[in-house]
Design an enzyme around this catalytic site. Sequence first.
Site, PDB file in Angstrom:
ATOM      1  N   ALA A  66      -3.804  -6.466  -0.054  1.00 61.02           N
ATOM      2  CA  ALA A  66      -3.145  -6.726   1.180  1.00 61.02           C
ATOM      3  C   ALA A  66      -4.211  -7.365   1.829  1.00 61.02           C
ATOM      4  CB  ALA A  66      -2.993  -5.461   1.689  1.00 61.02           C
ATOM      5  N   GLY A 109      -2.485  -4.042  -2.915  1.00 63.57           N
ATOM      6  CA  GLY A 109      -0.907  -4.246  -2.646  1.00 63.57           C
ATOM      7  C   GLY A 109      -0.141  -5.250  -3.561  1.00 63.57           C
ATOM      8  N   GLU A 112       1.052  -3.051  -6.170  1.00 61.18           N
ATOM      9  CA  GLU A 112       2.133  -2.231  -5.657  1.00 61.18           C
ATOM     10  C   GLU A 112       3.402  -3.095  -5.779  1.00 61.18           C
ATOM     11  OE1 GLU A 112       0.228   1.106  -2.850  1.00 61.18           O
ATOM     12  OE2 GLU A 112      -0.309  -0.758  -2.444  1.00 61.18           O
ATOM     13  N   GLU A 132      -8.090   0.524  -3.741  1.00 58.61           N
ATOM     14  CA  GLU A 132      -8.321   1.273  -2.327  1.00 58.61           C
ATOM     15  C   GLU A 132      -9.228   2.197  -2.027  1.00 58.61           C
ATOM     16  OE1 GLU A 132      -3.922  -0.268  -2.641  1.00 58.61           O
ATOM     17  OE2 GLU A 132      -5.534   0.840  -4.129  1.00 58.61           O
TER      18      GLU A 132
END
Length: 258
Positions: A66, A109, A112, A132
């Site tokens: 992200a 991200g 994911e 993360e």
Amino acid sequence: MTYENIIAEIVDGRVGVIRFNRPKALNALSPELMAELGDALVEFDADPNIGCILITGNERAFAAGADIKAMAQASAMDMVATDLISRWETIHSISKPIVAAVSGFCLGGGCELAMSCDIIVASESAQFGQPEINLGIIPGFGGTQRLTHAVGKSAAMEMVLTGRTLSAEEARSYGLVNHVYPVEVYFAEAVKLAAKIAAQAPIAARLAKEAVNKSFEMSLHEGLNYERRLFHMLFASEDQKEGMAAFIEKRKPNWTGK
């Protein structure tokens, strides 16, 4: 539609390709990129000429995570108010099969997002991980859940707690990745697979995806009943009649999506 953070095109006749286009940021998944991805997915899903969707980045990075700069100073209420996660939910509403073509970094991200797709084709350079923990947070877009389903509790726990990454071959051995190819051909092979899926009976392909995904949400008994209802439903389609007639007549079926 014109986009700034992605490139959307149709290849091989019935494959809708969405390519992340933030190479300088290693395709970090900014809110703007995610909004455009959602729009492109919905557009391809509604297009009867598209049978399968393929999401990819570039050889160096599928998506390195992200956009941390967009979140670094956010408060908990900021995260609730901006509702970033709802933009990720669009991918789960898409009825057509989605293939991820992954090379290079597929982290946070990015990992994911790849796991939200139905099939993952990777290059030999692909690296999968949920780092993360190194930022003082945990995965927030399904990483702890989908990763555990894919690789098992022990491997997922180690990856989430230490930030360890998996190589493409390790990811395949754990069942996270379907196929691994040299960097030079991974995208072409992913398109080939997507085209094979796109050539199937459209309604059957959508319901097959739905049935498999439901297996993660139901008991075996409930899932079997759900599968049976979808199986019976397909006998109301013209494609079922065409598919079985073509099999008996030893010819290629002509699917109409009806």
